[in-house]
Design an enzyme around this catalytic site. Structure first.
Site, PDB file in Angstrom:
ATOM      1  N   ALA A  65      11.886 -24.917  27.433  1.00 10.27           N
ATOM      2  CA  ALA A  65      10.713 -25.988  27.173  1.00 10.27           C
ATOM      3  C   ALA A  65       9.638 -25.342  26.687  1.00 10.27           C
ATOM      4  O   ALA A  65       9.613 -23.990  26.990  1.00 10.27           O
ATOM      5  CB  ALA A  65      10.783 -26.535  28.504  1.00 10.27           C
ATOM      6  N   GLU A 111      19.937 -25.320  28.918  1.00  8.03           N
ATOM      7  CA  GLU A 111      20.253 -26.557  29.645  1.00  8.03           C
ATOM      8  C   GLU A 111      20.813 -27.657  28.702  1.00  8.03           C
ATOM      9  O   GLU A 111      21.725 -28.314  28.792  1.00  8.03           O
ATOM     10  CB  GLU A 111      19.352 -27.014  30.275  1.00  8.03           C
ATOM     11  CG  GLU A 111      18.805 -26.262  31.591  1.00  8.03           C
ATOM     12  CD  GLU A 111      17.540 -26.829  32.179  1.00  8.03           C
ATOM     13  OE1 GLU A 111      16.663 -26.509  31.240  1.00  8.03           O
ATOM     14  OE2 GLU A 111      17.663 -26.917  33.482  1.00  8.03           O
TER      15      GLU A 111
END
Ligand code: CAA
Length: 257
Positions: A65, A111
């Site tokens: 992220a 992820e």
């Protein structure tokens, strides 16, 4: 639709999405995740597409992220906006997704890869959940999917220390389907996706749903679910075609019906 953070193309019956923020090692900001959702919606709605490939660059699938974007966030804001929930769009994709991972797949990058159905890793791939080093923890399913994929001991060490895995370790631990030389990654991913895309879409979507059900339910319920889907496929023309082709010693031609 014009995209700023991803590249989207169609190759036969395969939809290819390439994460493309080269200056930030494909760090996953809100704009990129929104574009990814739009691209997935488009491919899901396109009857000509039977499988997707999600990939990045040779240096990074995605380095997580976007830390610069997250830095000023607050708890009330993340809670109210349900921060990261939009990432789940990838996990909800009904058509199969092949992740072609080269370079860094860290944090949210790891992820995202784990939300895909098959992970092909280049020999330079590195997988990790380094969030703990930032004073946070994985937030897009990493602590859950990694633990299911490689077990508690190895997932715990990765999540608690941020240790990264080489492609060879990820293969040995069962995180990836297999490792291929970097130069062959894209071609190999296309080959897998093309194989899937030329099968009967109803059976492919049901097979994906059935495997995923194993993570959500008991063995008895999972087997009952699988049995019903198996029986339902005898209502399709593709089952008749697939079995006729076998008996007649020819290749099958499926119509997704
Ligand atoms: N967010 C924002 N920018 C990032 C980034 C990230 N996750 N990862 C890399 N970048 C940027 C760097 O800031 C740098 O930009 P500038 O040139 O403008 O400074 C550029 O990408 C290149 O990175 P480096 O210079 O750091 O490259 P390197 O080869 O020296 O190191 C790396 C590569 C080891 C991957 C290192 O960049 C790194 O550690 N990145 C962060 C990895 C990380 O912690 N990921 C988890 C994020 S949190 C998360 O993902 C939460 C979640 O669960 C969803």
């Amino acid at each position: 639709m014009a995209y700023d953070n991803i590249l989207v193309e169609t190759n036969g019956h395969v939809g290819v999405i390439t994460l493309h923020r080269p200056k930030a090692l494909n760090a996953l900001n809100g704009a990129l995740i929104a574009e990814l959702g739009t691209a997935l919606d488009g491919f899901e709605a396109d009857p000509g597409i039977g499988c997707l490939v999600l990939t990045g660059s040779e240096r990074a699938f995605a380095a997580g992220a976007d830390i610069r974007e997250m830095q000023p966030l607050t708890f009330p804001g993340t809670y109210t906006d349900d921060f990261l929930t939009s990432w789940d769009r990838l996990a909800r994709c009904r058509k199969p997704v092949v992740a072609a991972v080269a370079g860094y797949a860290l944090g949210g990058g790891c992820e995202l890869a784990m939300m895909c159905d098959i992970i092909l890793a280049a020999d330079n791939a590195r997988f990790g959940q380094p969030e703990i080093q930032l004073g946070i923890l994985p937030g897009a399913g990493g602590s859950q999917r990694l633990t299911r994929a490689i077990g508690k001991a190895k997932a715990m060490e990765m999540c608690l220390t941020g240790r990264t895995l080489t492609a060879e370790e990820a293969d040995r631990y069962g995180l990836v389907s297999r490792v291929v030389p970097l130069a062959e990654l894209q071609a190999e991913a296309m080959k897998v996706a093309d194989t899937i895309a030329n099968l009967s879409l109803p059976s492919v979507v049901m097979a994906k749903e059935s495997v995923n059900r194993a993570f959500e339910t008991t063995l008895a319920e999972g087997i009952r679910f699988e049995r019903r889907l198996f029986q339902a496929l005898f209502a399709t023309a593709d089952q008749k075609e697939g079995m006729a082709a076998f008996v007649e010693k020819r290749s099958a031609s499926f119509n997704n019906a």
